[in-house]
Design an enzyme around this catalytic site. Structure first.
Site, PDB file in Angstrom:
ATOM      1  N   ASP A  63     -17.984 -17.452 -14.450  1.00 44.04           N
ATOM      2  CA  ASP A  63     -16.528 -17.509 -14.298  1.00 44.04           C
ATOM      3  C   ASP A  63     -16.025 -18.690 -15.111  1.00 44.04           C
ATOM      4  N   ASN A  64     -14.816 -18.575 -15.671  1.00 39.30           N
ATOM      5  CA  ASN A  64     -14.250 -19.726 -16.391  1.00 39.30           C
ATOM      6  C   ASN A  64     -13.247 -20.489 -15.517  1.00 39.30           C
ATOM      7  N   ARG A  81      -8.516 -18.585 -12.943  1.00 36.11           N
ATOM      8  CA  ARG A  81      -7.624 -18.242 -11.830  1.00 36.11           C
ATOM      9  C   ARG A  81      -7.177 -19.504 -11.094  1.00 36.11           C
ATOM     10  N   ASN A 104      -7.133 -11.961 -23.214  1.00 37.96           N
ATOM     11  CA  ASN A 104      -8.186 -12.288 -22.254  1.00 37.96           C
ATOM     12  C   ASN A 104      -8.949 -11.028 -21.824  1.00 37.96           C
ATOM     13  N   THR A 121      -8.524   0.151 -12.240  1.00 38.97           N
ATOM     14  CA  THR A 121      -7.395   0.195 -11.315  1.00 38.97           C
ATOM     15  C   THR A 121      -6.858   1.614 -11.181  1.00 38.97           C
ATOM     16  N   TYR A 168      -0.666  -5.672 -17.744  1.00 40.24           N
ATOM     17  CA  TYR A 168      -1.982  -5.769 -17.088  1.00 40.24           C
ATOM     18  C   TYR A 168      -2.618  -4.388 -16.965  1.00 40.24           C
ATOM     19  N   LYS A 207      -6.258  -2.265 -18.687  1.00 38.87           N
ATOM     20  CA  LYS A 207      -7.304  -1.485 -18.007  1.00 38.87           C
ATOM     21  C   LYS A 207      -7.445  -0.104 -18.661  1.00 38.87           C
ATOM     22  N   VAL A 255      -6.141  -4.044  -2.887  1.00 40.66           N
ATOM     23  CA  VAL A 255      -7.076  -4.550  -1.883  1.00 40.66           C
ATOM     24  C   VAL A 255      -6.299  -5.368  -0.853  1.00 40.66           C
ATOM     25  N   ASN A 304      -0.795  -7.626   1.838  1.00 42.30           N
ATOM     26  CA  ASN A 304      -1.113  -8.997   2.245  1.00 42.30           C
ATOM     27  C   ASN A 304       0.141  -9.863   2.258  1.00 42.30           C
ATOM     28  N   GLU A 354       9.672   0.882 -12.426  1.00 43.40           N
ATOM     29  CA  GLU A 354       8.718   1.836 -11.836  1.00 43.40           C
ATOM     30  C   GLU A 354       9.513   2.903 -11.095  1.00 43.40           C
TER      31      GLU A 354
HETATM   32  P1  NAD Z   1      -8.991 -12.697  -9.237  1.00 43.49           P
HETATM   33  O1  NAD Z   1      -7.973 -13.127 -10.229  1.00 43.49           O
HETATM   34  O2  NAD Z   1      -8.970 -13.293  -7.879  1.00 43.49           O
HETATM   35  O3  NAD Z   1     -10.455 -12.934  -9.857  1.00 43.49           O
HETATM   36  C1  NAD Z   1     -10.767 -12.767 -11.206  1.00 43.49           C
HETATM   37  C2  NAD Z   1     -11.773 -13.832 -11.579  1.00 43.49           C
HETATM   38  O4  NAD Z   1     -12.107 -13.677 -12.962  1.00 43.49           O
HETATM   39  C3  NAD Z   1     -11.222 -15.249 -11.412  1.00 43.49           C
HETATM   40  O5  NAD Z   1     -12.137 -16.040 -10.682  1.00 43.49           O
HETATM   41  C4  NAD Z   1     -11.040 -15.744 -12.841  1.00 43.49           C
HETATM   42  O6  NAD Z   1     -11.215 -17.144 -12.958  1.00 43.49           O
HETATM   43  C5  NAD Z   1     -12.094 -14.939 -13.592  1.00 43.49           C
HETATM   44  N1  NAD Z   1     -11.799 -14.726 -15.015  1.00 43.49           N
HETATM   45  C6  NAD Z   1     -10.653 -14.224 -15.563  1.00 43.49           C
HETATM   46  N2  NAD Z   1     -10.760 -14.201 -16.899  1.00 43.49           N
HETATM   47  C7  NAD Z   1     -11.991 -14.682 -17.204  1.00 43.49           C
HETATM   48  C8  NAD Z   1     -12.682 -14.919 -18.416  1.00 43.49           C
HETATM   49  N3  NAD Z   1     -12.115 -14.685 -19.613  1.00 43.49           N
HETATM   50  N4  NAD Z   1     -13.935 -15.417 -18.365  1.00 43.49           N
HETATM   51  C9  NAD Z   1     -14.525 -15.692 -17.164  1.00 43.49           C
HETATM   52  N5  NAD Z   1     -13.922 -15.500 -15.994  1.00 43.49           N
HETATM   53  C10 NAD Z   1     -12.659 -14.998 -16.004  1.00 43.49           C
HETATM   54  O7  NAD Z   1      -8.900 -11.104  -9.152  1.00 43.49           O
HETATM   55  P2  NAD Z   1      -9.455 -10.115  -8.013  1.00 43.49           P
HETATM   56  O8  NAD Z   1      -8.336  -9.776  -7.120  1.00 43.49           O
HETATM   57  O9  NAD Z   1     -10.723 -10.635  -7.478  1.00 43.49           O
HETATM   58  O10 NAD Z   1      -9.757  -8.833  -8.894  1.00 43.49           O
HETATM   59  C11 NAD Z   1     -11.022  -8.659  -9.511  1.00 43.49           C
HETATM   60  C12 NAD Z   1     -10.998  -7.424 -10.393  1.00 43.49           C
HETATM   61  O11 NAD Z   1     -10.671  -6.292  -9.599  1.00 43.49           O
HETATM   62  C13 NAD Z   1      -9.953  -7.527 -11.499  1.00 43.49           C
HETATM   63  O12 NAD Z   1     -10.485  -7.049 -12.703  1.00 43.49           O
HETATM   64  C14 NAD Z   1      -8.834  -6.623 -11.007  1.00 43.49           C
HETATM   65  O13 NAD Z   1      -8.180  -6.031 -12.091  1.00 43.49           O
HETATM   66  C15 NAD Z   1      -9.557  -5.608 -10.150  1.00 43.49           C
HETATM   67  N6  NAD Z   1      -8.704  -5.099  -9.057  1.00 43.49           N
HETATM   68  C16 NAD Z   1      -8.174  -5.955  -8.114  1.00 43.49           C
HETATM   69  C17 NAD Z   1      -7.366  -5.433  -7.098  1.00 43.49           C
HETATM   70  C18 NAD Z   1      -6.734  -6.318  -6.054  1.00 43.49           C
HETATM   71  O14 NAD Z   1      -5.920  -5.806  -5.242  1.00 43.49           O
HETATM   72  N7  NAD Z   1      -7.055  -7.608  -5.978  1.00 43.49           N
HETATM   73  C19 NAD Z   1      -7.122  -4.057  -7.048  1.00 43.49           C
HETATM   74  C20 NAD Z   1      -7.668  -3.223  -8.024  1.00 43.49           C
HETATM   75  C21 NAD Z   1      -8.462  -3.762  -9.028  1.00 43.49           C
HETATM   76  N1  USQ Z   2       6.031  -4.557  -3.876  1.00 39.97           N
HETATM   77  C1  USQ Z   2       7.065  -4.739  -2.982  1.00 39.97           C
HETATM   78  N2  USQ Z   2       7.239  -5.976  -2.455  1.00 39.97           N
HETATM   79  C2  USQ Z   2       6.422  -7.027  -2.750  1.00 39.97           C
HETATM   80  C3  USQ Z   2       5.348  -6.815  -3.646  1.00 39.97           C
HETATM   81  C4  USQ Z   2       5.195  -5.566  -4.196  1.00 39.97           C
HETATM   82  O1  USQ Z   2       7.828  -3.822  -2.674  1.00 39.97           O
HETATM   83  O2  USQ Z   2       6.640  -8.122  -2.227  1.00 39.97           O
HETATM   84  C5  USQ Z   2       5.821  -3.221  -4.484  1.00 39.97           C
HETATM   85  C6  USQ Z   2       5.766  -3.243  -5.996  1.00 39.97           C
HETATM   86  O3  USQ Z   2       7.065  -3.127  -6.556  1.00 39.97           O
HETATM   87  C7  USQ Z   2       4.859  -2.041  -6.276  1.00 39.97           C
HETATM   88  C8  USQ Z   2       3.906  -2.011  -5.088  1.00 39.97           C
HETATM   89  O4  USQ Z   2       4.540  -2.777  -4.064  1.00 39.97           O
HETATM   90  O5  USQ Z   2       5.591  -0.871  -6.252  1.00 39.97           O
HETATM   91  C9  USQ Z   2       2.533  -2.571  -5.363  1.00 39.97           C
HETATM   92  O6  USQ Z   2       2.618  -3.889  -5.863  1.00 39.97           O
HETATM   93  P1  USQ Z   2       1.359  -4.888  -5.762  1.00 39.97           P
HETATM   94  O7  USQ Z   2       1.770  -6.204  -6.324  1.00 39.97           O
HETATM   95  O8  USQ Z   2       0.815  -4.852  -4.384  1.00 39.97           O
HETATM   96  O9  USQ Z   2       0.268  -4.147  -6.677  1.00 39.97           O
HETATM   97  P2  USQ Z   2       0.091  -4.035  -8.260  1.00 39.97           P
HETATM   98  O10 USQ Z   2       1.071  -4.837  -8.998  1.00 39.97           O
HETATM   99  O11 USQ Z   2       0.005  -2.593  -8.606  1.00 39.97           O
HETATM  100  O12 USQ Z   2      -1.326  -4.710  -8.530  1.00 39.97           O
HETATM  101  C10 USQ Z   2      -2.369  -4.814  -7.547  1.00 39.97           C
HETATM  102  C11 USQ Z   2      -3.406  -5.783  -8.087  1.00 39.97           C
HETATM  103  C12 USQ Z   2      -4.008  -5.201  -9.367  1.00 39.97           C
HETATM  104  C13 USQ Z   2      -4.576  -3.820  -9.078  1.00 39.97           C
HETATM  105  C14 USQ Z   2      -3.511  -2.896  -8.481  1.00 39.97           C
HETATM  106  C15 USQ Z   2      -4.107  -1.597  -7.982  1.00 39.97           C
HETATM  107  O13 USQ Z   2      -2.817  -7.059  -8.352  1.00 39.97           O
HETATM  108  O14 USQ Z   2      -5.046  -6.063  -9.828  1.00 39.97           O
HETATM  109  O15 USQ Z   2      -5.062  -3.239 -10.259  1.00 39.97           O
HETATM  110  O16 USQ Z   2      -2.944  -3.540  -7.309  1.00 39.97           O
HETATM  111  S1  USQ Z   2      -2.986  -0.266  -8.115  1.00 39.97           S
HETATM  112  O17 USQ Z   2      -1.684  -0.663  -7.551  1.00 39.97           O
HETATM  113  O18 USQ Z   2      -3.536   0.847  -7.369  1.00 39.97           O
HETATM  114  O19 USQ Z   2      -2.825   0.030  -9.518  1.00 39.97           O
END
Ligand code: NAD
Ligand code: USQ
Length: 406
Positions: A31-32, A35, A119, A145, A189, A193, A219, A248, A332
């Site tokens: 990890d770098n 975040r 990135n 995603t 973003y 993907k 998540v 959340n 959206e």
């Molecule tokens: P996060 O931002 O908490 O974690 C990502 C980690 O990757 C961080 O620790 C960051 O420091 C590291 N990172 C980023 N760029 C880097 C680089 N160039 N080199 C090394 N490390 C790097 O995100 P998360 O919520 O844990 O999500 C993890 C993955 O799952 C992501 O790819 C995200 O797109 C995917 N995802 C997350 C959610 C969600 O709801 N959190 C939903 C769907 C998909």
């Molecule tokens: N939303 C609200 N109120 C808020 C926050 C969000 O109404 O306070 C709405 C947004 O407008 C959107 C929906 O809730 O319509 C989801 O937003 P989100 O921020 O929960 O999710 P999103 O931006 O899509 O991104 C998150 C993660 C991303 C992952 C994605 C999965 O940050 O890493 O890829 O969820 S998915 O949504 O299935 O594409």
């Protein structure tokens, strides 16, 4: 297995690292720490007090006797370092979380758009490029995603990655093909993907890399069985307008008496998965690698779908919170239906943790415990998808009023 967890310091990466270490695997986090730097840039912090990665791994060792190794490498920028590390360690599997994952952060400014594209695309490409160069036959599991599909159900469920199509030939026959489901990203973003998907498709075809892409929903939750083992193993919990995700966010807003921030009518339907199930799915994917030479394996990693306003109403009912109907900072669909196929994980033994199972109040309890760490001024989502939307939102009295609550 020796497993490299790229992005293992993050929200999903950390509990995955603990889960796989607990299962007996040799775990290396790469990890770098970007975040953590972004928290500093935004002036926010995780709701839960997170220790340094070195301290977290030390506590894990003290608690379990198991070691998790940490390596500070930027996948996007330190190609040579990454390649040397892979050459030395030769992991059996690589889990790739290392990307900038917040849609609002990716839309904040031209600089944030560039950062996210550079990135994410470079991180993914550097990894695959190095694997080919080193003849490294590791199974790569990537977190994609649900957003690659674009959330619109056109009267048919969204399949797991591939869409069977019939193409009419010039001599009138119909040829059947499985194509990647048409990409329809809703943010920079999500666009990265979609680009990742093409990079994977090429490397699986050209170099026979074994790749699994997990199209994950939003998540929710914070604890897993392993993060519960010690206070200092706690997972990160983002609540701010950029990184906090909807469910959340609503739960913490309810805990601190902040009106639930529904964007627009709240008619957006999205897919969800609990953090414990996310970790379990990754383990299942690891145990079921594709064979060399096959196409990219794609799973939909989600367990249920919900409409945003239904979530807000459910949480308001549970906690007595108020709901604020805000102008939507995003471009959206105001309303959408979403039906998603997820039989592959269910068939491999996933037992979904649904919203009904009492864990919602567990998250509210965590939020109440750490409510003193919340900066209310960081709750509103202020990143607008277009300049026009930014102007409209700034003029809207209701949106302004909510921002002034802070
Ligand atoms: P996060 O931002 O908490 O974690 C990502 C980690 O990757 C961080 O620790 C960051 O420091 C590291 N990172 C980023 N760029 C880097 C680089 N160039 N080199 C090394 N490390 C790097 O995100 P998360 O919520 O844990 O999500 C993890 C993955 O799952 C992501 O790819 C995200 O797109 C995917 N995802 C997350 C959610 C969600 O709801 N959190 C939903 C769907 C998909
Ligand atoms: N939303 C609200 N109120 C808020 C926050 C969000 O109404 O306070 C709405 C947004 O407008 C959107 C929906 O809730 O319509 C989801 O937003 P989100 O921020 O929960 O999710 P999103 O931006 O899509 O991104 C998150 C993660 C991303 C992952 C994605 C999965 O940050 O890493 O890829 O969820 S998915 O949504 O299935 O594409």
């Amino acid at each position: 297995m020796k497993i490299a967890i790229m992005g293992g310091d993050g929200f999903v990466g950390w509990p995955t690292s603990l889960h796989l270490s607990n299962a007996g695997h040799e775990v290396h986090i790469v990890d770098n720490l970007s975040r953590r730097w972004i928290d500093t840039e935004l002036g926010v912090q995780s709701l839960t007090p997170m220790d340094s990665i070195q301290e977290r791994t030390r506590i894990w060792h003290a608690e379990t006797g198991r070691r998790i190794h940490f390596h500070l490498i930027d996948l996007a920028k330190d190609y040579q370092l990454l390649k040397n590390w892979l050459a030395e360690e030769r992991p059996d599997a690589i889990i790739h979380f290392a990307e900038q994952r917040a849609a609002p952060y990716s839309m904040k400014s031209d600089r944030h758009k560039n950062y996210t594209v550079n990135n994410n695309v470079s991180a993914t490409h550097n990894l695959l490029n190095a694997m080919v160069e080193l003849d490294l036959d590791a199974h790569l599991v990537h977190l994609g995603t649900m957003g690659v599909y674009g959330y619109s159900t056109v009267g048919a469920a969204i399949p797991e990655g591939y869409l069977p199509v019939g193409i009419e030939t010039m001599d009138g026959r119909t040829v059947s093909q499985d194509i990647l489901y048409p990409s329809n990203p809703g943010s920079i973003y999500h666009m990265t993907k979609c680009l990742d998907q093409l990079i994977f498709q090429f490397y699986a075809k050209n170099d026979s890399l074994r790749i699994t892409d997990l199209h994950q929903g939003i998540v929710w939750g914070t604890h897993t069985d392993q993060t519960r083992r010690h206070d200092q193993l706690v997972n990160r919990f983002d609540y701010d307008g950029d990184y906090g995700t909807v469910l959340n966010r609503f739960l913490i807003q309810a805990a601190i008496g902040y009106p639930l921030t529904v964007h627009g009518t709240g008619g957006q339907t999205r897919a969800f998965i609990h953090i414990q199930d996310s970790v379990r799915c990754i383990e299942i994917a690891l145990n079921n690698p594709p064979v060399r030479g096959s196409k990219v394996e794609i799973f939909n990693q989600m367990t249920e779908t919900h409409r945003v306003r239904d979530l807000a109403q459910m949480i308001a009912g549970l906690t007595g919170a108020e709901i604020a109907w805000l102008p939507n900072p995003r471009k959206e669909a105001a309303e959408n239906d979403l039906v998603v196929r997820n039989e592959k994980f269910l068939g491999l033994g996933l037992e979904p943790t649904t919203l009904k199972e009492g864990l919602l109040s567990e998250v509210v309890d965590v939020a109440k415990r750490f409510a003193y760490r919340v900066d209310r001024s960081r709750v509103p989502a202020v990143s607008a998808w277009t300049k026009d939307i930014a102007t409209k939102i700034n003029r809207d009295p209701e949106g302004k009023a909510l921002r002034e609550v802070s």
